[in-house]
Design an enzyme around this catalytic site. Structure first.
Site, PDB file in Angstrom:
ATOM      1  N   HIS A   1      -7.218  -0.326   0.779  1.00  0.00           N
ATOM      2  CA  HIS A   1      -6.294  -1.156  -0.002  1.00  0.00           C
ATOM      3  C   HIS A   1      -6.639  -0.986  -1.485  1.00  0.00           C
ATOM      4  CE1 HIS A   1      -4.435  -4.651  -1.836  1.00  0.00           C
ATOM      5  NE2 HIS A   1      -3.592  -4.621  -0.818  1.00  0.00           N
TER       6      HIS A   1
ATOM      7  N   GLU B   1       1.655   1.642  -1.372  1.00  0.00           N
ATOM      8  CA  GLU B   1       1.674   0.442  -2.215  1.00  0.00           C
ATOM      9  C   GLU B   1       1.417   0.833  -3.667  1.00  0.00           C
ATOM     10  OE1 GLU B   1       0.640  -3.313   0.220  1.00  0.00           O
ATOM     11  OE2 GLU B   1      -1.237  -2.330  -0.242  1.00  0.00           O
TER      12      GLU B   1
HETATM   13  P1  PGA Z   1       1.884  -8.507  -2.435  1.00  0.00           P
HETATM   14  O1  PGA Z   1       0.604  -7.699  -1.860  1.00  0.00           O
HETATM   15  O2  PGA Z   1       2.914  -8.542  -1.343  1.00  0.00           O
HETATM   16  O3  PGA Z   1       1.347  -9.881  -2.767  1.00  0.00           O
HETATM   17  O4  PGA Z   1       2.353  -7.757  -3.635  1.00  0.00           O
HETATM   18  C1  PGA Z   1       0.771  -6.580  -1.054  1.00  0.00           C
HETATM   19  C2  PGA Z   1      -0.575  -6.033  -0.657  1.00  0.00           C
HETATM   20  O5  PGA Z   1      -1.504  -6.103  -1.457  1.00  0.00           O
HETATM   21  O6  PGA Z   1      -0.759  -5.545   0.463  1.00  0.00           O
END
Ligand code: PGA
Length: 248
Positions: free
Chosen positions: A97, A167
């Site tokens: 992550h 992401e």
């Molecule tokens: P968020 O986080 O939906 O709060 O932007 C996503 C993540 O970090 O997996």
């Protein structure tokens, strides 16, 4: 099949986790649905999440760890063992992550060890990747994603099942969601890389970064978006259920 994953980050006590399921489970028609729901709680909540999820695993509700050690067991103070998580009923592990990469300086090379440990212990790893705003502005997003894939998946056999979560760092927790066109392009690059390297065409690629009930529908229509990894909006049962597409 779509995949909806909740990343609770460092939120919720075991009691709050139980309360979430009490509210969430009646909202979701698990029987009528092929979609997968994954919950990633803090390690301290593993037991309460495991017991809430256990009766529903045959109905596509699973849980996993937000992070695992690259080692199996032993003198690694403060680490979380994939082997023990598996014994507790976990099915997945988030690997890499962006908060782990930036705040805890986890490199692609280190993450490849975690990928292999997850697979060895029978957990499906969900590899998270994404570019920073600076990298996007420099026009090097595709190269960044390719490097993350190449280095983090080093030594992982393409016959093994992995999940990918794209992401963009600038969209995580900022309220600034990527445009459908940006998501389509990034997912396309990831899909192409996976195909070229022999990974299954069914490998799920999730989008994450400020997903909310208001933008979920549009993003889910983007080609190669197989679901979401949701942070903030997954903490409330109602908003996560709405993101999963249920009218509540
Ligand atoms: P968020 O986080 O939906 O709060 O932007 C996503 C993540 O970090 O997996």
């Amino acid at each position: 099949m779509k995949v909806f994953a909740a990343n609770w980050k460092m939120n919720k006590s075991p009691e709050e986790a139980r309360a979430f399921f009490q509210e969430f489970l009646p909202l979701i028609p698990l029987d009528k649905n092929q979609d997968q729901i994954l919950i990633f709680p803090m390690a301290l909540c593993a037991e309460s999440v495991a017991s809430a999820v256990h009766p529903f695993q045959s109905k596509n509700l699973f849980w996993g760890a937000q992070n695992i050690s690259s080692e199996k067991e032993g003198a690694f103070t403060g680490e979380t063992s994939a082997c023990v998580l598996k014994k507790m009923g976990a099915s997945f592990a988030l690997i890499g992550h962006s908060e782990r990469r930036t705040l805890f300086h986890e490199s692609n090379q280190f993450l490849s060890l975690k990928m292999k440990m997850a697979l060895q212990q029978g957990l499906t790893p969900m590899l998270c990747l994404g570019e920073s705003l600076q990298q996007r502005d420099e026009g090097i997003t595709q190269t960044v994603l390719q490097t993350q894939l190449e280095e983090s998946l080093k030594g992982v056999s393409p016959s093994q099942q992995v999940y990918i979560a794209y992401e963009p760092v600038w969209a995580i927790g900022t309220g600034r969601v990527a445009l459908p066109e940006q998501v389509r392009q990034a997912h396309g690059w990831i899909r192409e890389w996976l195909n070229q390297h022999g990974f299954s065409a069914q490998t799920p690629i999730l989008y994450g970064g400020s997903v909310k009930p208001e933008n979920a529908k549009e993003l889910l229509m983007v080609p190669d978006v197989d679901g979401f990894l949701v942070g903030g909006a997954s903490l409330q049962a109602i908003s996560f259920a709405k993101i999963c597409g249920w009218s509540v």
